[in-house]
Scaffold this motif. Structure first.
Motif, PDB file in Angstrom:
ATOM      1  N   GLY A  93       0.821  -1.193   0.000  1.00  0.00           N
ATOM      2  CA  GLY A  93       0.000   0.000   0.000  1.00  0.00           C
ATOM      3  C   GLY A  93       0.859   1.249   0.000  1.00  0.00           C
ATOM      4  O   GLY A  93       1.964   1.271   0.555  1.00  0.00           O
ATOM      5  N   VAL A  94       0.351   2.340  -0.592  1.00  0.00           N
ATOM      6  CA  VAL A  94       1.160   3.555  -0.730  1.00  0.00           C
ATOM      7  C   VAL A  94       1.232   4.365   0.555  1.00  0.00           C
ATOM      8  O   VAL A  94       1.947   5.358   0.628  1.00  0.00           O
ATOM      9  CB  VAL A  94       0.649   4.447  -1.884  1.00  0.00           C
ATOM     10  N   GLY A  95       0.492   3.960   1.594  1.00  0.00           N
ATOM     11  CA  GLY A  95       0.565   4.664   2.865  1.00  0.00           C
ATOM     12  C   GLY A  95       0.113   3.781   4.001  1.00  0.00           C
ATOM     13  O   GLY A  95      -0.428   2.684   3.785  1.00  0.00           O
ATOM     14  N   PRO A  96       0.322   4.215   5.241  1.00  0.00           N
ATOM     15  CA  PRO A  96      -0.152   3.442   6.396  1.00  0.00           C
ATOM     16  C   PRO A  96      -1.678   3.352   6.392  1.00  0.00           C
ATOM     17  O   PRO A  96      -2.369   4.234   5.884  1.00  0.00           O
ATOM     18  CB  PRO A  96       0.343   4.260   7.592  1.00  0.00           C
ATOM     19  N   GLY A  97      -2.210   2.310   7.020  1.00  0.00           N
ATOM     20  CA  GLY A  97      -3.650   2.103   6.977  1.00  0.00           C
ATOM     21  C   GLY A  97      -4.033   1.489   5.646  1.00  0.00           C
ATOM     22  O   GLY A  97      -3.209   0.958   4.914  1.00  0.00           O
ATOM     23  N   TRP A  98      -5.316   1.569   5.313  1.00  0.00           N
ATOM     24  CA  TRP A  98      -5.718   0.967   4.045  1.00  0.00           C
ATOM     25  C   TRP A  98      -6.028   2.018   2.990  1.00  0.00           C
ATOM     26  O   TRP A  98      -6.440   1.695   1.887  1.00  0.00           O
ATOM     27  CB  TRP A  98      -6.904   0.021   4.218  1.00  0.00           C
ATOM     28  N   THR A  99      -5.888   3.279   3.311  1.00  0.00           N
ATOM     29  CA  THR A  99      -6.290   4.284   2.340  1.00  0.00           C
ATOM     30  C   THR A  99      -5.308   5.433   2.318  1.00  0.00           C
ATOM     31  O   THR A  99      -4.673   5.744   3.317  1.00  0.00           O
ATOM     32  CB  THR A  99      -7.708   4.796   2.671  1.00  0.00           C
ATOM     33  N   PHE A 132      -1.299  13.350   8.869  1.00  0.00           N
ATOM     34  CA  PHE A 132      -2.092  14.001   7.839  1.00  0.00           C
ATOM     35  C   PHE A 132      -1.882  13.332   6.485  1.00  0.00           C
ATOM     36  O   PHE A 132      -0.789  12.846   6.167  1.00  0.00           O
ATOM     37  CB  PHE A 132      -1.724  15.481   7.724  1.00  0.00           C
ATOM     38  N   GLU A 133      -2.936  13.350   5.683  1.00  0.00           N
ATOM     39  CA  GLU A 133      -2.826  12.955   4.286  1.00  0.00           C
ATOM     40  C   GLU A 133      -2.063  14.031   3.527  1.00  0.00           C
ATOM     41  O   GLU A 133      -2.271  15.224   3.732  1.00  0.00           O
ATOM     42  CB  GLU A 133      -4.219  12.777   3.673  1.00  0.00           C
ATOM     43  N   ARG A 169       4.537  -4.348  -6.965  1.00  0.00           N
ATOM     44  CA  ARG A 169       3.448  -3.397  -7.211  1.00  0.00           C
ATOM     45  C   ARG A 169       3.213  -2.506  -6.008  1.00  0.00           C
ATOM     46  O   ARG A 169       3.403  -2.908  -4.852  1.00  0.00           O
ATOM     47  CB  ARG A 169       2.172  -4.175  -7.543  1.00  0.00           C
ATOM     48  N   LEU A 170       2.773  -1.277  -6.295  1.00  0.00           N
ATOM     49  CA  LEU A 170       2.204  -0.386  -5.297  1.00  0.00           C
ATOM     50  C   LEU A 170       0.689  -0.410  -5.440  1.00  0.00           C
ATOM     51  O   LEU A 170       0.162  -0.657  -6.531  1.00  0.00           O
ATOM     52  CB  LEU A 170       2.722   1.044  -5.489  1.00  0.00           C
ATOM     53  N   HIS A 171       0.006  -0.133  -4.351  1.00  0.00           N
ATOM     54  CA  HIS A 171      -1.455  -0.237  -4.374  1.00  0.00           C
ATOM     55  C   HIS A 171      -2.112   0.976  -3.729  1.00  0.00           C
ATOM     56  O   HIS A 171      -1.769   1.370  -2.607  1.00  0.00           O
ATOM     57  CB  HIS A 171      -1.904  -1.503  -3.642  1.00  0.00           C
ATOM     58  N   MET A 172      -3.050   1.592  -4.460  1.00  0.00           N
ATOM     59  CA  MET A 172      -3.924   2.632  -3.925  1.00  0.00           C
ATOM     60  C   MET A 172      -5.285   2.006  -3.671  1.00  0.00           C
ATOM     61  O   MET A 172      -5.966   1.593  -4.606  1.00  0.00           O
ATOM     62  CB  MET A 172      -4.098   3.778  -4.926  1.00  0.00           C
ATOM     63  N   ASP A 173      -5.680   1.940  -2.431  1.00  0.00           N
ATOM     64  CA  ASP A 173      -6.970   1.351  -2.094  1.00  0.00           C
ATOM     65  C   ASP A 173      -8.081   2.387  -2.300  1.00  0.00           C
ATOM     66  O   ASP A 173      -7.845   3.488  -2.806  1.00  0.00           O
ATOM     67  CB  ASP A 173      -6.953   0.848  -0.651  1.00  0.00           C
TER      68      ASP A 173
END
Length: 1022
Positions: free
Chosen positions: A118-124, A291-292, A329-333
């Motif tokens: 994933g591209v960041g912590p958490g799922w989104t 922060f996002e 792969r990178l993933h954007m949820d």
């Protein structure tokens, strides 16, 4: 003589080439069949591999991955979250954490499992504690004061307050809340004559991108924002003349005090500033909460990338040379960050892209009408389009660019709170993704499936992935492969060809604690501590076979729906293009896709009257949205395609939705629309008007069916397709869904019974020749279907399905046709030889409370037994029985016979062993297995191992003292490595059941029967 020799030489070369081509086609067919029987690892399903806030174990990581490999799981998405599980000891992104991360990547590489991050912590989203407010998602905020003139005013303009975070202030930690409150940057101070009334633009918070609610889970969220062409006259005194908006920034001091000579009349002074929008990583592990990052800024994403992903890339050493790198792969949820509407240089970027200055329109952010409602709405449309362009170029485009540097592809779920157009955002993906929730246990996101498949088909991407069978707490361990069969087949027919199950929770707790760690209350529990996990490989093999076949060639779609240019936008076809319920909507006989103008303008061309895309799909008919606005750029593209031969269905636009080049843009649209359509009159009947080499179809009842429908009814598009000679791709006399993949030398249809009963029906396929073959994904078998008939461009085949059964019907483009009136049946009847009645030896696992050896006088539900160890048992039990067969008919002269075991009713999966030979797993109807090769003359030994669900044991344990999690803390005995004090069999991190909950049926219920097919008696007259 020379001519003869030349002819012979040419004929020889031609024959040789023809033979080579035929051999190549045969080899390709053999290769496809071989891979169908034994699917390669590349087509296997995957899982969301979730880690629970610091609960990580090196040994458990290895056990997780090894269990996946053994069970047929071939890829993982690595994500760490905080969803109500007690925190563990390994802090996110610490040195220890990074070492464990590297171990996970290395172990995945060792085992040949694809690793996706994933591209960041958490799922989104993409953010974290390293994102300062000045690089975060921001809003344009405002405070205002009323003054009167003429005369000098001396007032204090307060700093505008931040907008409430979409998910509330409780989502912010105390430190983040302080930053959220303190961060502020001034933008501009404007003054304007105060309107006589308080009339405002409706739904301004959505139109100005302050908030975008999740479409899947909030009532009343619009799939798109209308851009009408007909506006009422603006009432005098309700609007602000644009040329009377005055920039008074130079009159305000840093402390907010303003001294200004006010002109005559009543004036409003607005102080505009930037504030953080309150979006944070969610649900991130606590050390990853932050922060996002700013989605309009490439620099902001660079900072996030360098602070997070670059560290992990270095740790995993992606620069090393290896043909078997696991991290690919990178993933954007799913987009769950809400919306932003401002950044540092937004005014400049807007001017560069739209050609005018937005300064005097800034009061529209607060709902004020500038000049007129129409011009204000046009500005807001431009603002949203500019925001979309910045997200696509500077955020998702930047993710793609940086990933490419390290050989990492990108997968994207472009839906839910997305402030851009879903199809545009998703078009950046190498692997477009969607999400569908378990039927009955979650939200309806079936529209995201249609979106992801459309993106892939248009772009020619071979894989369409799904976050599959997501579930709310109501699922409560109820799902298992057989229960998911119908929905899984629906997803395949909808265009999905790669499942990633949500979720496999990392099993960091002790091995004796089962079911153990879960992702809080969420997801289908798809992990190695499931009761039926030792049998799940049989189901995964079915899924792999289906995914392999559905990744071949290209999907056949006849209709292409063009979406409007506005943002946000969720693509939904007309409701009439689908059948069935909302959760499992099936395509009708003409398939379709949607396309964003973002891809359409740049990529669409025409060939042989079809709209085609480079490496992507081809479509017989383009259907326009029923909107009266369109930019000149898009209309010029449509005009060009029709001129080159395209067939288009739609109504003429009247004007542009934008202020760009206004009012010349409207004149261009009217002129070009008049040229294409011949005017704005509406013929009483549907007509086709020639234009260049193509046609534009209009007239009749081209109207919306519902408020959210943007397109003419499906029946109208079907009528046009019939007129231009396109036959329906599939039809059936029963409840059968389908999808169609076309290869150069074969057509592949996947057909599925969507009912829970046996059916016999004739299915008609859009193929005009070739002997159909039945490829059974349950067991990998392939055989011809001798009963069929060709009728023009179509072929009709009688088919027979058990409950929820599915097949591939494959049409080779070449091959012998039937030439005998007497042919075999497509589905020979099985004759019952005997029912295996009487007692069974049954063995339960005593470690889980069941008797090790017991005799069942007959087959019965475990919950009906008096023994508590059986009544509340969860796990695997073994049933044994002997039976005799006198004559196997195996001599060459005797009629060929095949033998099958039919288990009747099974709760919930079964492994069949005959005479010591493991014949595999039964997990769905028909509960039958070919046992011919394992049989012997005389006595035969049958063993059936049956797995049920965790539910009954969880309920039974409620009668025992609870020694588990209390007050959000792990029990002391667990933390100290002590023996467990209580006598419960299960240990779980979320409670679903009570003593009063209903038990679920379990075990082998039968009747168990031996059946056979006699090949000498299966001829029939057509």
């Amino acid at each position: 003589m020379t001519r003869v020799l030349c002819f012979i030489l040419i004929f020889s070369v031609f024959s040789s080439c023809s033979y080579i081509q035929q051999q190549k086609e045969t080899d390709q067919g053999n290769s496809l069949a071989k891979a169908f029987h034994s699917p390669p690892d590349t087509v296997g399903p995957g899982v969301y591999w979730y880690f629970m806030d610091g609960n990580l174990s090196k040994k458990a990581m290895t056990r997780d991955l090894e269990s996946m490999k053994e069970a047929g799981i071939r890829r993982v998405i690595f994500l760490e979250v905080n969803v109500g599980i007690p925190r563990g000891e390994v802090n996110f992104l610490s040195k220890e954490w990074q070492n464990l991360f590297q171990h996970a990547v290395d172990e995945a590489e060792r085992l040949g499992i694809e690793f996706i991050m994933g591209v960041g912590p958490g799922w989104t989203g993409s953010g974290g504690p390293w994102v300062p407010p000045e690089k975060s998602m921001r809003h344009l905020v405002v405070s205002s004061e009323k003054v009167s003139g003429p005369g000098k005013c001396n007032i204090n303009l307060s700093k505008p307050s931040p907008r409430r975070p979409f998910f509330g202030e409780s989502a912010l930690s105390p430190g983040l809340k302080e930053q959220w409150n303190n961060y502020y940057e001034d933008v501009v101070v404007l003054a304007f004559p105060t309107p006589d009334t308080d009339e405002k633009i409706k739904n301004i918070d959505e139109k100005a991108l302050y908030y975008r609610s999740p479409y899947s889970s909030r009532e009343g969220v619009k799939p798109f924002l209308p851009a009408p062409a007909d506006w009422p006259e603006t009432t005098e005194g309700t609007s602000i003349p644009e040329d009377q908006v005055v920039n008074v920034s130079q009159h305000m001091k840093p402390d907010g005090s303003l001294s200004w000579e006010v002109p005559e009349g009543k004036w409003t002074i607005m102080r505009f500033g930037m504030r953080n929008n309150g979006s944070v990583t969610r649900p991130a592990p606590k050390p990853g909460l932050g922060f996002e990052c700013d989605k309009f800024s490439a620099e902001a994403f660079n900072h996030h990338f360098n602070s997070y992903l670059a560290k992990l890339i270095k740790k995993a050493d992606l620069s090393k040379s290896s043909d078997n790198k696991s991290w690919t792969r990178l993933h954007m949820d799913s987009w769950e960050m809400g919306a932003q509407n401002w950044t540092d240089d937004f005014r400049k970027k807007f001017r560069e892209r739209r050609g005018y200055d937005l300064l005097n329109f800034l009061p529209a952010y607060n709902g004020y009408i500038i000049e007129s409602k129409e011009l204000t709405e046009r500005f807001l449309w431009d603002m949203r389009i500019t925001s979309q362009e910045l997200v696509l170029e500077n955020h998702v485009g930047r993710i793609k660019e940086l990933g490419d540097r390290y050989g990492l592809d990108l997968s994207i779920e472009p839906y839910d709170m997305n402030p851009t157009a879903d199809l545009a955002l998703g078009s950046f993906a190498d692997v477009p993704m969607c999400e569908f929730w378990s039927k009955g246990y979650g939200f309806n996101t079936s529209y995201s499936v249609i979106e992801a498949t459309s993106i892939a088909h248009v772009k020619g991407e071979p894989v369409v992935a799904a976050e599959a069978f997501t579930a709310t707490p109501s699922e409560a361990w109820q799902q298992f492969p057989g229960a998911m069969k119908n929905q899984g087949d629906w997803a395949f027919c909808a265009g999905i060809n790669r499942f990633l199950y949500h979720t496999f929770a990392h099993k960091s707790l002790r091995e004796d604690l089962r079911p153990g760690m879960t992702m809080g209350p969420y997801g289908v529990h798809w992990d190695r501590k499931q009761t039926w996990w030792p049998m799940v490989e049989g189901y995964h093999r079915y899924v792999s076979r289906c995914q392999h076949m559905l990744q071949q060639g290209q999907t056949v779609s006849d209709i292409l729906y063009l979406t409007p240019e506005g943002a946000p936008h969720i693509f939904r076809p007309p409701s009439s293009a689908l059948t069935g319920n909302d959760t499992l909507p099936d395509r009708r006989g003409y398939n379709f896709d949607g396309v964003s103008p973002f891809n359409f303008i740049s990529d669409a061309t025409v060939k042989n009257h079809k709209i085609v895309f480079p490496e992507g799909g081809s479509y017989d008919l383009l259907v326009l949205p029923l909107m009266k606005t369109m930019t000149p750029e898009l209309l010029k593209k449509i005009e060009h395609l029709i001129d080159k031969g395209a067939f288009v269905l739609g109504t003429p636009p009247k004007q542009s939705p934008s202020l760009m080049n206004y009012p010349e843009c409207d004149s261009t649209v009217k002129s070009l629309a008049g040229k294409i359509w011949g005017g704005y009159d509406t013929p009483s009947k549907l007509i086709g008007k020639s234009y260049g080499k193509g046609k534009i179809f209009r007239g009749g009842t081209l109207n919306k069916q519902t408020e959210d429908d943007l397109y003419p009814a499906y029946e109208i598009a079907a009528d046009v397709l019939t007129r231009i000679g396109v036959t329906k791709d599939f039809s059936a006399g029963g409840p059968v869904r389908y999808t169609h993949r076309k290869m150069k030398k074969r057509d592949i249809y996947f057909v599925s019974n969507k009912s829970d009963r046996k059916i016999q029906t004739k299915c008609t396929f859009g193929v005009k020749n070739g002997t159909p073959e039945l490829w059974n994904p349950l067991n990998g078998s392939i055989r011809k279907l001798p009963q069929y008939s060709h009728n023009g461009e179509r072929t009709t085949v009688p088919l027979q399905f058990d409950a929820y059964q599915s097949f591939f019907v494959v049409f080779p483009k070449s091959g012998e046709e039937k030439d005998d009136e007497q042919v075999e049946k497509n589905f020979p009847e099985k004759r019952v030889i005997k029912e295996l009645e009487g007692p069974w030896e049954v063995s339960f696992d005593p470690e889980w409370g069941g008797p090790e050896n017991i005799i069942f006088d007959g087959l019965t539900d475990w919950t009906k037994r008096p023994e508590k160890g059986i009544k509340y048992y969860s796990g695997i039990a073994s049933y044994k029985k002997t039976f005799e067969i006198d004559d196997l008919h195996r001599s060459e002269d005797a009629p060929q016979k095949e033998y099958f075991i039919d288990l009747g009713k099974v709760y919930n999966m079964a492994r069949v062993i005959v005479n010591g030979k493991d014949l595999g797993v039964l997990w769905t109807s028909p509960w039958q297995m070919n046992i011919t090769k394992a049989l012997q003359e005389g006595e035969n030994k049958l063993e059936v191992r049956v797995a049920n669900l965790w539910i009954n044991r969880l309920i039974g344990d409620k009668f025992k003292p609870d020694d588990g999690i209390k007050n959000g803390q792990w029990p002391d005995w667990l933390l100290e490595g002590q023996p467990r004090p209580g006598d419960r069999y299960t240990f779980i991190t979320y409670t679903y059941y009570s003593r009063e909950s209903d038990l679920v049926p379990s075990g082998l219920l039968g009747p168990v029967m031996l059946k056979s097919i006699d090949r000498s008696k299966i001829k029939t007259s057509l």
